[in-house]
Write an enzyme that holds these catalytic residues in place. Structure first.
Site, PDB file in Angstrom:
ATOM      1  N   SER A   1     -18.073  -3.237   8.278  1.00  0.00           N
ATOM      2  CA  SER A   1     -18.347  -1.833   8.173  1.00  0.00           C
ATOM      3  C   SER A   1     -18.648  -1.229   9.306  1.00  0.00           C
ATOM      4  CB  SER A   1     -19.437  -1.779   6.980  1.00  0.00           C
ATOM      5  OG  SER A   1     -20.619  -2.695   7.471  1.00  0.00           O
TER       6      SER A   1
ATOM      7  N   LYS B   1     -14.195   6.628  16.989  1.00  0.00           N
ATOM      8  CA  LYS B   1     -13.973   5.098  17.578  1.00  0.00           C
ATOM      9  C   LYS B   1     -13.758   5.451  18.994  1.00  0.00           C
ATOM     10  CE  LYS B   1     -11.672   3.768  13.315  1.00  0.00           C
ATOM     11  NZ  LYS B   1     -10.437   3.256  12.575  1.00  0.00           N
TER      12      LYS B   1
ATOM     13  N   LYS C   1     -20.974  11.326   8.166  1.00  0.00           N
ATOM     14  CA  LYS C   1     -21.072  11.741   6.907  1.00  0.00           C
ATOM     15  C   LYS C   1     -21.163  12.967   6.369  1.00  0.00           C
ATOM     16  CE  LYS C   1     -20.258   8.494   4.140  1.00  0.00           C
ATOM     17  NZ  LYS C   1     -20.804   7.707   3.657  1.00  0.00           N
TER      18      LYS C   1
ATOM     19  N   GLU D   1     -11.154  10.596  13.453  1.00  0.00           N
ATOM     20  CA  GLU D   1     -10.209  10.470  12.600  1.00  0.00           C
ATOM     21  C   GLU D   1     -10.908  10.822  11.237  1.00  0.00           C
ATOM     22  OE1 GLU D   1      -9.576   5.878  11.751  1.00  0.00           O
ATOM     23  OE2 GLU D   1      -8.887   6.832  13.628  1.00  0.00           O
TER      24      GLU D   1
ATOM     25  N   CYS E   1     -19.775  11.651 -35.409  1.00  0.00           N
ATOM     26  CA  CYS E   1     -19.493  12.225 -36.867  1.00  0.00           C
ATOM     27  C   CYS E   1     -18.746  11.176 -37.520  1.00  0.00           C
ATOM     28  CB  CYS E   1     -18.795  13.406 -36.796  1.00  0.00           C
ATOM     29  SG  CYS E   1     -18.335  14.057 -38.074  1.00  0.00           S
TER      30      CYS E   1
ATOM     31  N   LYS F   1     -12.349   9.949   7.423  1.00  0.00           N
ATOM     32  CA  LYS F   1     -12.833   8.817   6.666  1.00  0.00           C
ATOM     33  C   LYS F   1     -12.246   8.830   5.298  1.00  0.00           C
ATOM     34  CE  LYS F   1     -16.915   6.050   5.971  1.00  0.00           C
ATOM     35  NZ  LYS F   1     -16.567   5.906   4.540  1.00  0.00           N
TER      36      LYS F   1
ATOM     37  N   ASP G   1      17.660   7.532  -8.247  1.00  0.00           N
ATOM     38  CA  ASP G   1      17.887   6.921  -9.489  1.00  0.00           C
ATOM     39  C   ASP G   1      18.961   6.153  -9.633  1.00  0.00           C
ATOM     40  OD1 ASP G   1      15.062   7.471 -10.062  1.00  0.00           O
ATOM     41  OD2 ASP G   1      15.618   9.254 -11.470  1.00  0.00           O
TER      42      ASP G   1
ATOM     43  N   ARG H   1     -11.276  -6.139   0.893  1.00  0.00           N
ATOM     44  CA  ARG H   1     -12.177  -6.183   1.978  1.00  0.00           C
ATOM     45  C   ARG H   1     -13.027  -7.396   1.580  1.00  0.00           C
ATOM     46  NH1 ARG H   1     -17.484  -4.302   2.993  1.00  0.00           N
ATOM     47  NH2 ARG H   1     -18.072  -4.532   5.084  1.00  0.00           N
TER      48      ARG H   1
END
Length: 658
Positions: A83, A286, A310, A112, A419, A114, A38, A135
């Site tokens: 995608s 990949k 997934k 890797e 209320c 996701k 700082d 994107r």
């Protein structure tokens, strides 16, 4: 300090601060204390204020600046941000690997995590961060450069001055930041974000970068889209390379050759999924070799060299024991499911919001039912459905407030049941906590626990009572000593001189946030003028709508609010908005700023405009009087030329202020 010495010191400070920033935000380690950092940054700010012409684009002081945008410009992606095809089982992963082997010899795969966030592009020209974009549809995104500058792990410059480098990454919100944000939203009776991904997306598309900066977003980079000046042959090599340049790369990426090795990598990532400080929703596989990727090619929508495995959502059944009804600051009654504790996503959970009566009816939920629960985004528990029905009808709200017994009401234009009793103890507690919060009156030391103690002791019944508290009153409470009691009384006294917009926000008018409170004050000048304004007059403010204007008129003219404001005035709380104006030479004029000015910072230019009675706007229209343009002026300059709006330089502008 002389000019050359200042330039040398500024360059030294920028390099030093960026180095330590990278250590802290990218490598999760530090060599100096926060205080030392700082102090270095404060020294840089002072030098830049003295020599604004020496401000560097990659200076850490420039990460949050500029005005809010009215619209995001479009950015065309030269390389499509496509995608990835999803798969949901290991046999599908094995089939993908076998298909790749039919076209590529001895392929290797990078496995890797996701990251569950928002995909963005970071574009660097000659080593400097130039353009950041969403994107979008993969072909055209939105320019969010200023917002991405607020993400501290995005480097503003890289050590190798490549002619061009475009990196793709995933912006996300850390789990602890998300939970803190949700708590703030719930305390303010706002609709909370459902999961970290939605929170990240909503934060990154804020029109004002300062709002984005407060959300503490982060990023993992996982791909090179384009590069000039460097030859790379594989995905792992490219990840290693951008990591060496200072990018925060996707963690735990590993090489694998066989299906068994790929599966082992997936399982390892899955095992620690719930202990990670960020959200992942799967694993990406990949092909490593870029040459083999060329051979494999792509479909119209997805590459043939990659799939995303997934994770299945973790759902469990449990018994609904009770439905609690919580009353918020504005009287909104929120139902909360209380169920037998279950282990979900690494933690034990026993409560989940049921939102409103419509949600309960839609799911047909009753106390005693067996319900299915999961964690939205692996963080916030939610009731998915009734697994086994134990009663015929769904739970119904009582006709009276569960705290004060006042008959509840529901307006036609919203789902919330409220209320209407402004003296309801639950509403009073929430309203005082909000009044003392940082964004409102910022009364240091007056947290929820202290507010609760003050209410239970009978020392206060409303926010106005805070201003008649004494040190002796506080010493009668548990855990208060001389120092803490004096500190709190001093903090309350200090809040009397706050700007009026803080008080307006602190009063908790529905639909009125910090920014709109400031607009109200700038328009009407003091609280009396705001209270006497009509909804039509308020709706004329840029950025206000009919609902907001009606909220202001309705709530400021309620008897309890009139009485409360009268008491606040009697205790000396400021109700005037200080707007320093030298003269009215710019009265009725609207200025729009665009580009980088030679010497003035935008905030300084805006302050000058307002001091002479003018208004600074974020968008160009036929009503714009002048466009003040600097270097790298963008679409606003083009719009001004198209509409025939007068364009002036900084030199011309300063002559107008002489």
């Amino acid at each position: 300090m002389e000019f050359e010495a200042a330039k040398s010191r500024i360059d030294e400070l920028v390099e030093l601060l960026n180095y330590h920033s990278r250590l802290y935000y990218v490598e999760d380690r530090n060599e100096i204390s926060d205080y030392e950092y700082d102090m270095l940054q404060n020294e840089l700010k002072k030098l830049e204020a003295e020599y604004p012409e020496l401000i560097r684009k990659d200076s850490p002081t420039q990460r949050v600046g500029g005005e809010a945008l009215s619209v995001f410009e479009k950015v065309e992606h030269i390389v499509q941000m496509g995608s990835i095809q999803d798969v949901f089982s290991f046999p599908e992963v094995e089939q993908f690997i076998n298909t790749v082997r039919q076209s590529a010899d001895n392929p290797r795969f990078v496995v890797e995590p996701k990251i569950d966030g928002l995909s963005v592009s970071l574009e660097y020209h000659n080593g400097e961060f130039a353009v950041g974009s969403t994107r979008g549809d993969g072909f055209v995104g939105e320019n969010i450069t200023q917002n991405l500058k607020t993400v501290m792990s995005v480097p503003m410059s890289i050590p190798e001055k490549l002619p061009l480098l475009e990196v793709r990454g995933e912006v996300y919100m850390p789990k602890n930041v998300f939970l803190e944000l949700v708590k703030q939203q719930e305390d303010n009776d706002e609709q909370p974000f459902k999961n970290p991904r939605n929170a990240a997306a909503g934060s990154l598309r804020q029109k004002d970068p300062k709002v984005t900066a407060k959300r503490k977003l982060d990023i993992f980079c996982f791909n090179i889209q384009r590069i000039e000046g460097k030859e790379l042959v594989s995905h792992k090599q490219s990840l290693d390379y951008i990591k060496s340049l200072g990018f925060k790369t996707v963690p735990d990426y590993q090489l694998a050759e066989t299906f068994e090795e790929v599966r082992e990598c997936i399982e390892k990532i899955g095992e620690k999924r719930f202990s990670l400080p960020f959200d992942i929703d799967g694993v990406v596989i990949k092909v490593d070799s870029f040459a083999q990727r060329e051979i494999l090619g792509s479909t119209a929508k997805t590459p043939k060299w990659s799939v995303a495995y997934k994770f299945p959502p973790e759902e469990k059944q449990t018994t609904l024991l009770d439905i609690e009804l919580n009353v918020g600051r504005t009287g909104a009654i929120t139902p909360v499911a209380v169920f037998e504790p279950i282990a979900l996503a690494g933690t034990s959970v026993s409560r989940a919001s049921l939102h409103n009566q419509d949600f309960i009816d839609e799911k047909n939920i009753s106390i005693g039912d067996i319900i299915t629960v999961r964690k939205a985004g692996d963080i916030i528990p939610e009731v998915v459905c009734v697994y086994e029905k134990k009663s015929e009808s769904s739970f119904k709200y009582p006709e009276v407030c569960p705290v004060c017994g006042t008959p509840v009401v529901r307006s036609e234009d919203e789902a919330a049941v409220r209320c209407p009793n402004v003296d309801c103890p639950a509403q009073i507690y929430r309203s005082i906590v909000h009044f003392a919060s940082k964004g409102a009156m910022n009364i240091d030391g007056l947290g929820p626990a202290i507010v609760d103690a003050l209410l239970k002791s009978g020392l206060i019944k409303s926010v106005a009572d805070l201003y008649r508290l004494t040190v002796q009153d506080l010493l009668g409470l548990e855990n208060f000593k001389d120092k803490s009691a004096n500190n709190l009384i001093n903090a309350i006294e200090k809040s009397k001189s706050n700007s009026l917009d803080r008080l307006i926000f602190g009063l908790g008018i529905r639909n009125i946030g910090q920014a709109s409170a400031k607009l109200l004050c700038a328009k009407f000048g003091d609280l009396d003028n705001i209270m006497s304004a009509s909804a039509e007059e308020i709706a004329e403010i840029d950025g206000f709508g009919g609902i907001m204007a009606e909220s202001v008129v309705r709530e400021l003219n309620e008897p309890h609010m009139i009485s409360l404001i009268k008491r606040l005035k009697e205790y000396g709380v400021n109700t005037a908005f200080e707007r320093i104006q030298i003269d009215s030479r710019f009265e009725g004029m609207t200025f729009v700023l665009t580009g980088t000015l030679p010497t003035l910072k935008r905030n300084d230019a805006k302050a000058l405009i307002e001091k002479y009675g003018g208004k600074a706007s974020g968008s160009v229209s036929k009503k714009t009087s002048y466009v003040l343009a600097g270097e790298e002026a963008g679409s606003k300059l083009a719009k001004a030329q198209e509409l025939g709006v007068k364009i002036i330089t900084e030199e011309e502008f300063l002559k107008m202020t002489e």
